[in-house]
Scaffold this active site. Structure first.
Site, mmCIF file in Angstrom:
data_model
loop_
_atom_site.group_PDB
_atom_site.id
_atom_site.type_symbol
_atom_site.label_atom_id
_atom_site.label_comp_id
_atom_site.label_asym_id
_atom_site.label_seq_id
_atom_site.Cartn_x
_atom_site.Cartn_y
_atom_site.Cartn_z
ATOM 1 N N LYS A 194 1.134 -1.353 0.356
ATOM 2 C CA LYS A 194 -0.530 -0.147 -0.107
ATOM 3 C C LYS A 194 0.852 1.489 -0.009
ATOM 4 O O LYS A 194 0.657 1.722 -0.900
ATOM 5 C CB LYS A 194 -0.617 -0.189 0.970
ATOM 6 N N GLY B 167 -15.794 2.732 -4.435
ATOM 7 C CA GLY B 167 -15.600 2.291 -6.373
ATOM 8 C C GLY B 167 -15.861 2.293 -7.616
ATOM 9 O O GLY B 167 -16.282 3.983 -8.107
ATOM 10 N N GLY C 146 -17.782 6.506 -7.607
ATOM 11 C CA GLY C 146 -16.997 7.760 -7.395
ATOM 12 C C GLY C 146 -16.939 7.821 -6.018
ATOM 13 O O GLY C 146 -16.541 7.097 -4.900
ATOM 14 N N ASP D 42 -5.231 3.074 -3.935
ATOM 15 C CA ASP D 42 -3.769 3.178 -2.862
ATOM 16 C C ASP D 42 -3.490 4.019 -4.320
ATOM 17 O O ASP D 42 -3.471 5.514 -4.001
ATOM 18 C CB ASP D 42 -2.519 2.417 -2.577
ATOM 19 N N SER E 199 -7.345 3.058 -13.445
ATOM 20 C CA SER E 199 -6.106 1.549 -12.900
ATOM 21 C C SER E 199 -6.758 0.899 -12.777
ATOM 22 O O SER E 199 -6.227 -0.482 -12.878
ATOM 23 C CB SER E 199 -5.735 2.153 -11.567
#
Ligand code: RIB
Length: 279
Positions: free
Chosen positions: A41, A202, A205, A232, A262
Site C-alpha cells: 500500500k 468504487g 465515485g 492506493d 488504474s
C-alpha cells in the site's frame, strides 16, 4: 531536495494469479501463470503520486532479497526518493493475490520486513503532506501522524486495512480515507473527530465530508480488469494534488479519475497513469 509528499506504508511483492473463481475452504482452483509485481500500500501510493509529477519520498522497510530489488527498481523508475526505504533482515513483504474475471481481488499479506518499521524510521521534515496506510505497525503510523501535525505537515490516512485509532490521531487527519464498508462500520466519520473524511465508493465515485457538508463526486464508467491497488492510487493522487495546493474536492475528483484508470489495467503499480494519460 525535500519531498512534497511523504508516504509511509508497506512495500510488498505481489504474487498474482488470475482464477475463474475464488477457492472455498478445502477447494483447489487452477489459475493463470503467476506474475510477481511491485506492490504494497505504501509503495503503491508513492508511485501513484510520483506518476502525477509530485516530489515523493517513501518511508518503508524491505528485505535483502530479489523482491526488495524489484520494489526499489519500480519506485526509482517512477521517480520516488527511496533514501528512507530501509533494508531489514526479514524478507520483503509478500501479498498472495487472486483476481477473478470481474476484476475483484482477494489478498493475503505476509508482512515480513514491513513489521520491522519503528518510529525512528520516520522523519517528516520539510514535507507538505504525509500520507500513511496500514500493514505496518499501528504505533509507527500514529507517531508519524502526531509528528506531522506538530510540524505543520498535512496528515492523510488511508485506513486500509481498517484499525482502531486513538482519538488524538483521528483529530489530526485531514482527510481520513475509508471505503464504504469501513465507513459503515465506523459510523459518523466527522463525529470521530477528524477534520475531514473521504468515503470511496468504487464505481460510484467518492463522498467528501467536511464540517461544511458533504459532496458526492461521480466516477467515469469503466470496465474493470483488476481493482488491486485502486485505493492506493486514489490516496497517492489525492496527496499529490493537495500538496500542489488543490482543494479537497478538486483533489478528490482527480483521485477518482486516477483510480478509475488504474482498474482498467492489470496489477497495482504497473496500472497507474501519468498525468498525460488523464483526460
Ligand atoms: O492495496 C493493494 C495492495 O495491498 C497490494 O499491492 C498488496 O501488496 C497489498 O498490500
Amino acid at each position: 531536495m525535500q519531498p512534497q509528499v511523504l508516504v509511509l506504508g508497506s512495500a510488498n511483492a505481489d504474487l498474482v494469479v488470475e482464477v475463474p473463481h475464488r477457492p472455498a475452504g478445502g477447494e483447489t482452483v487452477l489459475g493463470s501463470d503467476a506474475r510477481v509485481l511491485p506492490g504494497g500500500k505504501g509503495a503503491n501510493t508513492a508511485v501513484a503520486a510520483a506518476r502525477l509529477g509530485a516530489r515523493v519520498a517513501l518511508t518503508a522497510a524491505i528485505g535483502e532479497d530479489a523482491h526488495g530489488d524489484l520494489l526499489l527498481t519500480s519506485l526509482r523508475e517512477a521517480g520516488v526518493d527511496t533514501t528512507a526505504v530501509r533494508r531489514a533482515t526479514r524478507p520483503t513483504g509478500t501479498a498472495l493475490i487472486t483476481v477473478t474475471p470481474d476484476g475483484e481481488n482477494s489478498i493475503v499479506v505476509s508482512p515480513g520486513a514491513n513489521a520491522t518499521l519503528t518510529a525512528s524510521d520516520v522523519d517528516v521534515t520539510g514535507a507538505a503532506v504525509l500520507v500513511a496506510s496500514l500493514e505496518i505497525p499501528l504505533a509507527v503510523v500514529e507517531h508519524a501522524i502526531a509528528a506531522a501535525a506538530a510540524a505543520g505537515v498535512r496528515p492523510i490516512l488511508n485506513l486500509s486495512p481498517v484499525a482502531a485509532l486513538a482519538p488524538e490521531t483521528l483529530a489530526a487527519l485531514d482527510p481520513l480515507i475509508v471505503n464504504e464498508h469501513e465507513a459503515a462500520a465506523l459510523g459518523d466519520l466527522l463525529a470521530l473527530g477528524c477534520r475531514s473524511a473521504i468515503v470511496t465508493r468504487g464505481p460510484a465515485g467518492a463522498t467528501v465530508l467536511t464540517p461544511g457538508g458533504s459532496v458526492d463526486l461521480p466516477a467515469p464508467q469503466v470496465t474493470p480488469v483488476d481493482t488491486t491497488g485502486a485505493g492506493d492510487a486514489f490516496a497517492g493522487a489525492l496527496a499529490a494534488e493537495l500538496a500542489a495546493g488543490a482543494t479537497l474536492e478538486a483533489a478528490t475528483g482527480l483521485a477518482i479519475e486516477v483510480a478509475s484508470v488504474s482498474v482498467t489495467r492489470p496489477g497495482a503499480q504497473p496500472s497507474y497513469p501519468a498525468r498525460a494519460d488523464l483526460h
